[in-house]
Design an enzyme around this catalytic site. Structure first.
Site, short mmCIF file in Angstrom:
data_model
loop_
_atom_site.label_atom_id
_atom_site.label_comp_id
_atom_site.label_asym_id
_atom_site.label_seq_id
_atom_site.Cartn_x
_atom_site.Cartn_y
_atom_site.Cartn_z
N THR A 13 36.51 15.24 -4.09
CA THR A 13 35.57 14.37 -4.80
C THR A 13 34.12 14.82 -4.57
OG1 THR A 13 37.13 12.59 -4.47
CG2 THR A 13 34.90 11.95 -5.09
N ALA A 43 36.26 27.36 -1.02
CA ALA A 43 37.59 27.38 -0.40
C ALA A 43 38.24 26.02 -0.56
CB ALA A 43 37.46 27.71 1.08
N VAL A 142 26.20 9.59 6.44
CA VAL A 142 25.97 8.14 6.60
C VAL A 142 25.46 7.55 5.29
CG1 VAL A 142 24.75 6.35 7.90
CG2 VAL A 142 25.39 8.49 9.04
N GLY A 144 26.41 7.66 2.21
CA GLY A 144 26.47 8.46 0.99
C GLY A 144 25.12 8.91 0.47
N ILE A 146 22.29 7.32 0.08
CA ILE A 146 21.05 6.72 0.60
C ILE A 146 20.41 7.69 1.60
CG2 ILE A 146 20.06 4.78 1.88
CD1 ILE A 146 22.50 3.11 1.10
N GLY A 197 41.62 1.60 -6.31
CA GLY A 197 41.13 2.86 -5.76
C GLY A 197 39.91 2.70 -4.87
N LYS A 215 29.39 6.00 11.77
CA LYS A 215 28.07 6.07 11.12
C LYS A 215 26.99 5.45 11.99
CE LYS A 215 30.23 6.12 6.54
NZ LYS A 215 30.79 5.25 5.51
N1 HSE Z 1 35.19 5.21 3.23
C1 HSE Z 1 33.78 5.03 3.18
C2 HSE Z 1 33.46 3.64 2.64
C3 HSE Z 1 33.05 6.02 2.32
O1 HSE Z 1 34.34 2.87 2.29
O2 HSE Z 1 32.29 3.34 2.59
C4 HSE Z 1 32.88 7.34 2.98
O3 HSE Z 1 32.09 7.25 4.11
#
Ligand code: HSE
Length: 447
Positions: A13, A43, A142, A144, A146, A197, A215
């Protein structure tokens, strides 16, 4: 100007998003970085997927699209003499650790989104990078998209950071939002989240607070200039949270969020993840669904709040590429002139102890099932008074039709966790209290 060459390990992703955004915004990114950033090798175990995303062609077991080599051998990327920066997006602590350390040993910079790896082995990895004079960048690890790492390492550098409280796991925030909105149980919402999902097939790391703990461990190190100490973090997830407590909290003017909290105190540093009541009127209490938000209290700036998508292909790619641009700009700089990995100079790290949960100070929400008769409240408040615990609010529900027991909800002022635990043990021993006391922590998140 000569391009900087990137080896991308993992084209799932986030890797796919990184490839796409780098291509789409190539011109803008080059104008910012000062030279083109080119993925020269990808890879992935899934060559077919890699081929699909990069548009490459298979030739002799390997795929090539003329610009970008594709392989299923990740070690060939970290050993590739052409590669300047390795982007590690496979996650986990096993092979990922070997690959990152090998890349560093080979003199390559590393960009990673791997919070688990950094929270547990970051000290070793940053030391290796320091010794070798390379950068390890981790904005995507940490929250995503932000830019919270950038904020802590650079934007807030004038401040003595006092505390950080963050909604740093989107899965659990989505579940909590749904539980509150629809009055549903944890189990029902989890199943729904998995169907949509939002939650993984094995959601343990998210729902039990481990992902958030990775995080907040990283943020704690950056805020206070201390080593990563994931093993000392207190971790409690949301899987045992009862929908009734969300409802009662709401009636008292609070929302329940899974917070990662780290706080500087005179005795040491608090490092904890748990469901937390926060006043509904705070901006952060209104962060809903899978969104993330981090609140940072600095002594000079006061409170600052960072909000955005904490996961997903392009939001996370945004952070990965920001790191690629940073590393590209600083590639030729003397290592001494770069921003230190953990915001503080490596020889100026602090030796602050992480407090055990017993030593932590916070406020509490208690829910008790009690007999509805004279003297019950007096017995309970006497126990709290004996433990020096001051009560902030009490509500007693009307007993249901024909019931002799009722729910009693109490909010306390700040006290130490060991005091509340001692009081709870005594309260549970009272004959008029049925079953266990439900205890949740409460943070005002004011000054
Ligand atoms: N699994 C994490 C979340 C996203 O639900 O925020 C990736 O860090």
């Amino acid at each position: 100007m000569k391009a900087i060459n990137v080896g991308l390990i993992g084209i799932g992703t986030v890797g796919g998003g990184t490839f796409t955004v780098l291509q789409r915004n190539a011109e803008e990114i080059t104008r910012r970085a000062g030279r083109p950033i080119r993925i020269t090798v990808v890879a992935d175990k899934n060559l077919e997927l890699a081929q699909k995303i990069t548009g490459g062609q298979v030739t002799g077991g390997q795929v090539s699209n003329g610009k970008c080599r594709i392989t299923d051998d990740a070690f060939s990327v970290v050993n590739d003499p052409e590669v300047d920066i390795v982007v590690e997006l496979i996650g986990g602590y096993g092979v990922a650790k070997e690959l990152v350390l090998k890349a560093i040993a080979n003199g390559k910079h590393v960009v990673t989104a791997n919070k688990a790896l950094l929270a547990t082995h970051g000290n070793e990895i940053f030391k290796a990078a320091q010794d070798r004079g390379v950068m390890v960048a981790f904005e995507a690890a940490v929250a995503g998209g932000i830019p919270i790492i950038k904020a802590l390492r650079e934007g807030l550098t004038a401040n003595r950071i006092e505390w950080i409280a963050g909604i740093i796991n989107g899965t659990t925030n989505f579940i909590l939002s749904e539980m509150r909105d629809k009055g549903l149980s944890f189990d029902t919402v989890l199943k729904e989240a998995q169907r949509l999902g939002y939650a993984e097939a094995d959601p343990t790391f998210d729902i039990e607070g481990v992902d958030a703990a990775h995080k907040i461990t990283i943020l704690s190190a950056l805020a206070f200039g201390i080593p990563m100490q994931f093993d000392k973090a207190y971790i409690e997830g949301i899987s045992k949270l009862d929908a009734i407590d969300i409802k009662y909290a709401e009636q008292l003017g609070y929302r329940i969020k899974l917070l990662g909290i780290t706080k500087r105190t005179p005795e040491g540093v608090e490092l904890r993840v748990h469901p937390t009541l926060i006043p509904s009127k705070r901006l952060i209490a209104n962060v809903e669904g899978a969104m993330n938000a981090v609140l940072v209290q600095g002594d000079a700036v006061g409170a600052t709040l960072y909000y955005g998508k904490g996961a997903g292909a392009e939001p996370t790619a945004s952070a990965v590429i920001a790191d690629l641009v940073d590393v590209t700009r600083m590639h030729t700089a003397d290592p001494e002139h770069r921003v230190p990995h953990l915001a503080f100079q490596p020889n100026a790290m602090a030796d602050l102890k992480i407090l055990t949960m017993d030593e932590v100070q916070t406020s509490y929400y208690l829910r008790l099932r009690v007999a509805d008769k004279p003297g019950v409240l007096a017995d309970i408040t006497r126990i709290l008074a004996d433990e020096q615990i001051s009560i902030d609010a009490v509500i007693q529900k009307e007993p249901g039709e024909g019931e002799t027991q009722t729910d009693l909800i109490m909010l306390t002022h700040q006290t130490r966790e060991k005091r509340i635990n001692a009081a709870i043990a005594k309260i549970e021993a009272l004959g008029v209290v049925a079953g266990k006391v439900t205890k949740l922590r409460l943070e005002e998140l004011g000054k």
